[in-house]
Design a protein around this motif. Sequence first.
Motif, short mmCIF file in Angstrom:
data_model
loop_
_atom_site.label_atom_id
_atom_site.label_comp_id
_atom_site.label_asym_id
_atom_site.label_seq_id
_atom_site.Cartn_x
_atom_site.Cartn_y
_atom_site.Cartn_z
N THR A 396 -5.38 -24.38 -9.21
CA THR A 396 -5.01 -23.88 -10.35
C THR A 396 -3.90 -22.38 -9.98
OG1 THR A 396 -7.05 -24.10 -11.23
CG2 THR A 396 -5.82 -22.27 -12.33
N THR A 397 -2.83 -22.22 -10.52
CA THR A 397 -2.11 -20.92 -10.23
C THR A 397 -1.73 -20.24 -11.49
OG1 THR A 397 -0.88 -22.30 -8.55
CG2 THR A 397 0.16 -20.53 -9.28
N PHE A 398 -2.18 -18.97 -11.19
CA PHE A 398 -1.94 -17.92 -12.54
C PHE A 398 -1.53 -16.59 -11.83
CE2 PHE A 398 -6.30 -18.19 -10.62
CZ PHE A 398 -6.45 -16.76 -10.50
N THR A 399 -1.14 -15.80 -12.75
CA THR A 399 -0.44 -14.39 -12.56
C THR A 399 -1.37 -13.53 -13.25
OG1 THR A 399 1.82 -15.44 -12.46
CG2 THR A 399 1.55 -12.81 -12.62
N VAL A 400 -1.84 -12.34 -12.27
CA VAL A 400 -2.43 -11.36 -12.95
C VAL A 400 -1.71 -10.03 -12.36
CG1 VAL A 400 -4.67 -12.49 -12.79
CG2 VAL A 400 -3.73 -11.11 -10.78
N THR A 401 -2.16 -8.76 -13.34
CA THR A 401 -1.47 -7.48 -12.96
C THR A 401 -2.60 -6.64 -12.55
OG1 THR A 401 0.24 -8.14 -14.56
CG2 THR A 401 -0.22 -5.64 -13.92
N ASN A 402 -2.64 -5.96 -11.64
CA ASN A 402 -3.42 -4.72 -11.04
C ASN A 402 -4.87 -5.22 -10.96
OD1 ASN A 402 -1.29 -2.72 -11.46
ND2 ASN A 402 -1.96 -2.41 -13.54
N LEU A 403 -5.13 -6.45 -10.47
CA LEU A 403 -6.34 -7.24 -10.30
C LEU A 403 -6.32 -7.78 -8.81
CD1 LEU A 403 -7.04 -9.11 -13.64
CD2 LEU A 403 -7.92 -6.77 -12.77
N ILE A 404 -5.42 -7.84 -8.03
CA ILE A 404 -5.35 -8.60 -6.70
C ILE A 404 -6.01 -7.50 -5.74
CG2 ILE A 404 -4.24 -9.52 -4.83
CD1 ILE A 404 -2.24 -10.71 -7.00
N SER A 405 -6.94 -7.96 -4.89
CA SER A 405 -7.60 -7.26 -3.90
C SER A 405 -6.79 -7.27 -2.64
CB SER A 405 -9.05 -7.83 -3.51
OG SER A 405 -9.68 -7.08 -2.38
N ASN A 406 -6.92 -6.15 -1.80
CA ASN A 406 -6.25 -6.18 -0.61
C ASN A 406 -7.38 -6.72 0.86
OD1 ASN A 406 -8.16 -4.07 -0.18
ND2 ASN A 406 -6.80 -2.31 0.55
N GLU A 407 -6.82 -6.62 1.77
CA GLU A 407 -7.37 -7.24 2.81
C GLU A 407 -8.98 -6.54 3.14
OE1 GLU A 407 -7.92 -9.94 6.20
OE2 GLU A 407 -6.22 -9.92 4.65
N ASN A 408 -8.96 -5.23 2.96
CA ASN A 408 -10.35 -4.79 3.35
C ASN A 408 -10.97 -4.64 2.19
OD1 ASN A 408 -9.49 -4.05 5.80
ND2 ASN A 408 -8.49 -2.21 5.01
N GLY A 409 -10.69 -5.05 0.99
CA GLY A 409 -11.75 -5.19 -0.18
C GLY A 409 -11.81 -3.92 -0.86
N ASP A 411 -9.28 -1.84 -2.50
CA ASP A 411 -8.10 -1.58 -3.29
C ASP A 411 -8.08 -2.77 -4.09
OD1 ASP A 411 -5.24 -1.78 -4.27
OD2 ASP A 411 -5.85 0.48 -4.07
N TYR A 412 -7.79 -2.88 -5.65
CA TYR A 412 -7.70 -3.90 -6.45
C TYR A 412 -6.66 -3.61 -7.48
CZ TYR A 412 -12.77 -3.72 -4.92
OH TYR A 412 -13.79 -3.76 -4.22
N SER A 413 -5.61 -2.93 -6.77
CA SER A 413 -4.62 -2.69 -7.92
C SER A 413 -3.14 -3.71 -7.58
CB SER A 413 -4.12 -1.49 -7.54
OG SER A 413 -3.30 -1.18 -6.32
N GLY A 414 -3.37 -4.77 -6.87
CA GLY A 414 -2.17 -5.60 -6.83
C GLY A 414 -1.85 -6.61 -7.78
N SER A 415 -0.80 -6.91 -7.74
CA SER A 415 -0.22 -7.69 -9.16
C SER A 415 0.67 -8.84 -8.36
CB SER A 415 0.71 -6.94 -9.81
OG SER A 415 0.09 -5.91 -10.59
N GLY A 416 0.58 -10.27 -8.96
CA GLY A 416 1.13 -11.29 -8.62
C GLY A 416 0.57 -12.68 -8.99
N THR A 417 1.00 -13.62 -8.26
CA THR A 417 0.62 -15.07 -8.31
C THR A 417 -0.51 -15.25 -7.41
OG1 THR A 417 2.63 -15.51 -9.11
CG2 THR A 417 1.24 -17.30 -8.34
N VAL A 418 -1.56 -16.08 -8.00
CA VAL A 418 -2.72 -16.41 -7.04
C VAL A 418 -2.91 -17.95 -7.24
CG1 VAL A 418 -5.06 -16.19 -6.83
CG2 VAL A 418 -3.71 -14.15 -7.52
N THR A 419 -3.14 -18.62 -6.15
CA THR A 419 -3.73 -19.93 -6.48
C THR A 419 -5.00 -20.23 -5.92
OG1 THR A 419 -1.22 -20.75 -6.16
CG2 THR A 419 -2.93 -22.03 -5.66
N HIS A 420 -5.84 -20.66 -6.92
CA HIS A 420 -7.28 -21.02 -6.58
C HIS A 420 -7.50 -22.50 -6.29
CE1 HIS A 420 -11.37 -22.50 -8.08
NE2 HIS A 420 -11.69 -21.64 -7.63
#
Length: 585
Positions: A396-409, A411-420
């Motif tokens: 499943t591929t989808f796009t989100v805004t200001n929800l993606i976590s960084n490596e250390n967990g 900061d959750y402000s990343g945006s972009g495409t995610v594939t689950h």
Amino acid sequence: MEAENREQGSAGWDIDGAGDPGIQGFATAMSVEQGGTLDLKIHSGGAPFDVAIYRLGYYNGAGARLIDTVTGTPTTQPTGTIDPTTLMASCASWTVSASWTVPPDACPGVYLARPVLGGGGASHIPFVVRNPARKAPILVVTSDSTWQAYNHAGANPADPFNGRSLYGAGTAASFVFNLSQRCRAVSYDRPWVTREHLPQTWLFNSEYPAIRWLERNGYDVDYASCPDIDADPSLLTGRQIVIVHGHSEYWSATMWDNLVAARDAGVHLIIAAGNELFWRIRWDGGRRTYACWKDSMDGQLNPTGLYSGTWQDTRAFNPQRRSPATVTGQFFRVNGLHEFALTVPDAYAAHPIWRDTTVAELGPGESRSYPGLIGFETDEDREQERPPGWVRLSETTFTVTNLISNENGNDYSGSGTVTHHMGAYQAPSGAVVLGVGTVQLAWGLDAWHDRTVRPAQPDIQQMVMNLLADMGVQCPDASRQVDLVKPVPVDFSEYGFGSAPAAATLHGGGLMSAVGIKSVTMTARLSGGALAAAAATPGPSLTMTAAMAGGGILAARGTPGAPVAGPARLRSSAAPVATLRGSDS
């Protein structure tokens, strides 16, 4: 369990949100054994009250059964304490105002104590009943440590919704996520108010529908709480399957170690969770409290000198980094409220986990989607850290805004495409681990849950039933849903573990090949007379799963003297499934 769910269910057991603030309380233990006594500390403002004891299950759709009723002692409880360092609220000083003696033959399960005033105001107190004398083949672990992390109950019995959680501060009117207002430790000795403003991380979002479905189909199941599996690793062993589900976010080192030890002893794991194994906690007070300072958010070690941040944090103040992907195959990626459809493209149609579903019938370029099952928090399978032999089962591929976590967990402000991807692997012990990577897969098992109304999905029900059967557990024939097929168990050698995946869809003729790979899994859908071929280097294992329509040729070749390991499964709408086992060609 099957006989229990044939009993008549009860109505009127649920409440709105966290219930009436005038009647709130907690149990002095998260679980109790058959024949034991459960003590309840309840504030009623001096008013008379009764406590109804319900067991959660299916019960022909009623969802719970009244087991007993006890009369409480009208009590005005004292104001509890707030720790000046951690800001943890505790009502441990409250007096016991009701007790329930658990019948020696009480069915193990997840129970609710429902204190109710004469005028009808009520609340919920969850707990687990265990049978120490036997082990069911399936153990379900509740996510109560996470329920507590989001619980903002305070110390004042006259205003129980006014308090702090590990995320901020709340009142009866609202909850505000504000880390500067958070507490650094939480206590089980206080009312449960999580559901008032944050139902997504409470029992009835994604754990209750799984309980309903398992018990509807008569599976023999035990239950255990987070303090239980921290205290007693033997609860996890000697079974076929352990299920961790929901929003299972807060884990101690001992909980983690005990889960891995069970896997390494051959116990299959179904991690039907998202954002799992994320925060490190440290139990205290007889496992009635735990600390989670969230050092990852503060960017430094807390004053105790004992780290309690995200398990995955790469910075030096985390001396024992662990990636959840090493256990579940999944790594937290998308934070906060979101919902997307879980999608299964035709490339996965021939995988045995999807047998007897509409996924298995997909044609070239087709897919199946199941609304709402991706969320409310979601992982990605992490290629560089997931265990070897990982096999993907959806995409499943989808796009989100200001929800993606960084490596250390932190900061959750990343945006972009995610594939689950859902996925699975087989440990050296032989145990198979399913990593779902989403909180809400259980919405596909049963439609009764908090938040968004979503129908149950027969394909998801059948997929889970298939996996349980392959893991060695079938439900009783008399209890199985009439619209589901009794699975014929499939050996895990057919799942493609230990292989490097390749997938293709070919139309109108063509060639698919994988060359020079020691271990190959190829899943192909062929139409119009296509050729799928694979050549392997010396010493390989080769598994090919093909769905063929309109004629085609499947060839699997090894180099001279190099065996090709089967089975290769061919599915055709015009012919029965054939299993081919070859030697050199």
